[in-house]
Enzyme design. Structure first.
Site, PDB file in Angstrom:
ATOM      1  CE  LYS A 121      -4.072   2.158   2.115  1.00  0.00           C
ATOM      2  NZ  LYS A 121      -3.779   2.950   2.137  1.00  0.00           N
ATOM      3  CB  CYS A 421      29.915  29.736  14.149  1.00  0.00           C
ATOM      4  SG  CYS A 421      30.467  28.409  13.952  1.00  0.00           S
ATOM      5  CB  CYS A 439      30.263  29.473  10.310  1.00  0.00           C
ATOM      6  SG  CYS A 439      31.613  30.145  10.982  1.00  0.00           S
TER       7      CYS A 439
HETATM    8  S1  IVH Z   1      -6.919  -0.328  -4.083  1.00  0.00           S
HETATM    9  C1  IVH Z   1     -10.953   0.374  -4.768  1.00  0.00           C
HETATM   10  N1  IVH Z   1      -4.347  -0.365  -3.769  1.00  0.00           N
HETATM   11  O1  IVH Z   1      -5.010   3.347  -0.945  1.00  0.00           O
HETATM   12  C2  IVH Z   1     -10.269   0.329  -3.958  1.00  0.00           C
HETATM   13  N2  IVH Z   1      -5.081   1.557  -3.028  1.00  0.00           N
HETATM   14  O2  IVH Z   1      -6.780   3.993   1.521  1.00  0.00           O
HETATM   15  C3  IVH Z   1      -8.931   1.029  -4.537  1.00  0.00           C
HETATM   16  N3  IVH Z   1      -3.691   2.951  -1.966  1.00  0.00           N
HETATM   17  O3  IVH Z   1      -7.662   5.549  -2.141  1.00  0.00           O
HETATM   18  C4  IVH Z   1      -7.870   1.639  -3.936  1.00  0.00           C
HETATM   19  N4  IVH Z   1      -1.486   1.394  -2.449  1.00  0.00           N
HETATM   20  O4  IVH Z   1      -5.102   5.821  -2.296  1.00  0.00           O
HETATM   21  C5  IVH Z   1      -5.096   0.305  -4.144  1.00  0.00           C
HETATM   22  N5  IVH Z   1      -1.586  -0.992  -4.162  1.00  0.00           N
HETATM   23  C6  IVH Z   1      -2.987  -0.374  -3.330  1.00  0.00           C
HETATM   24  C7  IVH Z   1      -2.764   0.715  -2.786  1.00  0.00           C
HETATM   25  C8  IVH Z   1      -3.776   1.724  -2.900  1.00  0.00           C
HETATM   26  C9  IVH Z   1      -2.044   2.677  -2.081  1.00  0.00           C
HETATM   27  C10 IVH Z   1      -4.267   4.303  -2.169  1.00  0.00           C
HETATM   28  C11 IVH Z   1      -5.243   4.560  -2.599  1.00  0.00           C
HETATM   29  C12 IVH Z   1      -6.554   4.743  -1.482  1.00  0.00           C
HETATM   30  C13 IVH Z   1      -6.299   4.625  -0.053  1.00  0.00           C
HETATM   31  C14 IVH Z   1      -7.035   3.676   0.363  1.00  0.00           C
END
Ligand code: IVH
Length: 694
Positions: A121, A421, A439
């Protein structure tokens, strides 16, 4: 078959071309070709059509360029498919319940297989990018999920976002979704790089860059993109999530290499553990792992709750922040005299690592306000004795991103940044455009002298075996070395060295031999080793390639002291060498003290090896000077420039008698005219692409 959209697009393209031509004629040396009223009418019609058919607007439309007032705000974009959030999970138990819920919803028995994807994520900002007939036409932020903001011009500056899709059977309409982020390295460089502002974390920096009203500012802030999903599509991509992501990769998007397919809760947890272990070495921020049901038909059956899909789960990592007490603020003095404040903290564990120091950047960061008054963080200042939140992003140095005002004691006082300094007592001054106080003691300041020596012996500089940071400090304290030249006279202190605990005959001989070896040094290493402000490894290499040998380099620095000289113009014409760097360099060579130290050093060297520009075999443009003008449609101007330089060409900004080749896209105005007058060869984008693609 041409539809109504095609007709509208043709009209928009035609209007855009005419406005662009008029702009070029007006802003170039030529006389305006149409009168103001006609120009305004053209532009109004174009703007109206673009507002009505945003998805048909050209990404490089002249309504967003010079001649048009910069937009006050971003245009709103309605998402055709809503942008969802994710349900969060914090434990293995939560994950097991998610898997059980999905199975029960779909009525899949425990012994039948059910596949999921697991992927990092990314801690960035989501972006939806629309491609029509393979061409990028619009990019929009998430906004509230229903309506976002049109950031097309800025999205074009994202390195790994293709402008044109490649590969087989690209659907007519593809709306790609994914995350925009900034790497730790780029984030650190941005915060150090004199833009004046300091961002608390890469996510804020990426958000700031994406929402810049001036795309040129975005261009200077390197952004990246991982594609992980999609919105509107004219044809399905695949039968599975993993297959669809693979298709996106085939279209030219970057997808996350840690994405994998799992079959059980245990598999998912194993993927999560593995990704978490790699977290510190990824070079960008992630805050968890996202699990998605792999089969798209099952995703459809599972559907959505109000704001989150039933088929996905975000399994978060424990937060990498912690609250602790800031015991003391200390000031360190760097090689170029910069006074850097450091927070000494009551040790605290942040994401598995004990943290006892954090950077405080500069006095504005401590004060909670930039020089122009804009608040930093929430505007609160940082004081000794405060409770602060420590934030750690991978291997980036810890920072403080919040202060607990409720725990601030009544006797606390604002921190007074030193005006002298702390190492040598010289005055520390702040230039108007600089966030840093420095300095003025120069090499007479022990802190600066030691840092300069440390830099001199570092790996990318002289890299002297047996002479590291600690030895430099000890030898300086002993009075044996005060400047780089002294290192080469260290043999005079051989006896004293032998009398130092830890040094024997063997190690002293090895150290002195290591020093002798470095009397021969490559020009680029020498330039870098001088430790001149703004001159990093990359700049040193560019300078060495341009001037080849030391005498030519020194002569050029002397001649360039006059900013009206050809030598100055030559210096700043080097791609990657700007006026700030050039001025710093030239000033160092002109300063008596510094110059004398450089001369003393060079007198100790037996050979400075020249550096040759890399020869580019078979490049038809090696050694030529190119100019780009007009609109390039399949490659950004920045990319074209980088490509040309990689092929050994020089890229200039204007056409002159020294120009060998003009690459002219549509809308080329005065430059094309001038090239014709001077008899310079002119080619179009197609021909350029043939050259660029070898
Ligand atoms: S899928 C319908 N995959 O996390 C599902 N989101 O907390 C849509 N994000 O708004 C999101 N990495 O901005 C997905 N590998 C990933 C992600 C991801 C980051 C973010 C995204 C989303 C937020 C939700």
């Amino acid at each position: 078959m041409a539809g109504p959209d095609d007709v509208t697009r043709a009209r928009i393209d035609d209007l855009a071309r005419r406005v662009e031509q008029a702009n070029a004629d007006y802003h170039g040396a030529d006389a305006p070709t149409i009168d103001d009223a006609d120009y305004d009418a053209l532009k109004r019609e174009l703007a109206t059509l673009e507002a009505e058919f945003p998805y048909l607007a050209r990404v490089d439309s002249p309504t967003g360029k010079v001649g048009a007032a910069p937009s006050e705000a971003f245009r709103k974009v309605a998402h055709s498919v809503r942008m969802m959030s994710l349900e969060n999970a914090f434990s293995a138990q939560d994950v097991a319940e998610f898997v059980a819920r999905v199975r029960s919803f779909l009525n899949i028995p425990a012994d039948a297989t059910l596949a999921f994807t697991a992927e990092p994520k990314i801690d960035g900002l989501s972006l939806a990018i629309r491609y029509e007939n393979g061409r990028l036409v619009q990019a929009a932020t998430r906004g509230d999920g229903t309506t976002g903001e049109d950031v097309t011009a800025n999205a074009l500056m994202i390195r790994d976002l293709p402008r044109e899709l490649t590969g087989d059977a690209v659907p007519e309409l593809v709306e790609v979704r994914g995350e925009v982020y900034m790497t730790h390295a780029d984030f650190a460089a941005l915060n150090q790089g004199g833009e004046g502002r300091v961002f608390a974390n890469p996510r804020n920096a990426a958000g700031g860059a994406l929402r810049q009203l001036d795309p040129a500012v975005t261009a200077r802030r390197p952004l990246h993109f991982f594609a992980y999903g999609w919105g509107a599509l004219s044809a399905p991509l695949a039968a599975t999530q993993s297959g669809a992501v693979e298709r996106l990769r085939g279209f030219g998007f970057t997808t996350n290499p840690l994405t994998r397919v799992c079959h059980t809760t245990d598999d998912l947890i194993a993927a999560w553990t593995d990704i978490e272990q790699r977290r510190a070495t990824l070079g960008y921020d992630i805050d968890g792992v996202v699990y998605k049901v792999d089969e798209l038909a099952l995703q459809t059956r599972l559907g959505f709750r109000s704001t989150t899909p039933r088929w996905a789960l975000a399994h978060k990592f424990p937060a990498q922040t912690a609250w602790t007490r800031l015991d003391r603020i200390e000031i360190q003095v760097g090689r170029t005299g910069a006074l850097s404040p450091v927070a000494r903290l009551t040790p605290v564990t942040v994401g598995g690592v004990v943290v006892s120091n954090a950077t405080l950047h500069n006095e504005d960061y401590i004060a909670g306000r930039a020089a122009d008054g804009t608040p930093i963080r929430d505007g609160a200042d940082i004081r000794e004795g405060d409770w602060v939140r420590v934030y750690r992003a991978g291997d980036v140095i810890p920072k403080i991103d919040a202060v607990d005002m409720d725990r601030r004691t009544p006797d606390s006082v604002p921190y007074a940044f030193p005006q002298l300094c702390p190492a040598c007592g010289s005055e520390a001054v702040r230039e108007p455009a600089d966030a840093v106080r420095r300095c003025t003691g120069g090499i007479a300041c022990p802190a600066q002298a030691i840092e300069k020596l440390r830099h001199f012996v570092s790996r990318a500089a002289f890299d002297i075996e047996g002479l590291g940071s600690r030895q430099v400090e000890a030898f300086y304290a002993a009075g044996w070395i005060a400047e780089p030249a002294d290192i080469f006279a260290l043999s005079r202190h051989r006896d004293a060295l032998l009398g130092t605990p830890g040094y024997g005959e063997k190690s002293v001989t090895a150290l002195l031999a290591g020093i002798e070896e470095r009397r021969v040094i490559a020009l680029d290493r020498l330039i870098f080793a001088l430790g001149i402000r703004h001159v990093g490894e990359q700049a040193a290499r560019l300078l060495a390639r341009r001037y080849h040998d030391w005498p030519a380099f020194v002569a050029a620095m002397d001649a360039a002291h006059d900013e009206g000289s050809d030598a100055w113009r030559d210096l700043i014409a080097i791609e990657g060498v700007g006026a700030v760097l050039a001025r710093s360099l030239v000033t160092s060579f002109a300063q008596d003290g510094e110059r004398a130290a450089i001369d003393r050093l060079v007198a100790q060297l037996s050979d400075i090896e020249p550096v040759e520009a890399p020869s580019i075999e078979g490049s038809p443009i090696a050694g030529l000077t190119l100019v780009f003008t007009g609109t390039l449609e399949r490659m950004t101007r920045a990319e074209a420039k980088v490509r040309a330089e990689a092929m050994g060409a020089k890229v200039a900004g204007s056409v002159s008698a020294r120009t060998d080749l003009l690459v002219a896209g549509p809308g080329a105005g005065s430059k094309a005219k001038k090239a014709a007058e001077l008899g310079v060869r002119v080619i179009d984008e197609d021909e350029w692409l043939k050259i660029a693609q070898g």
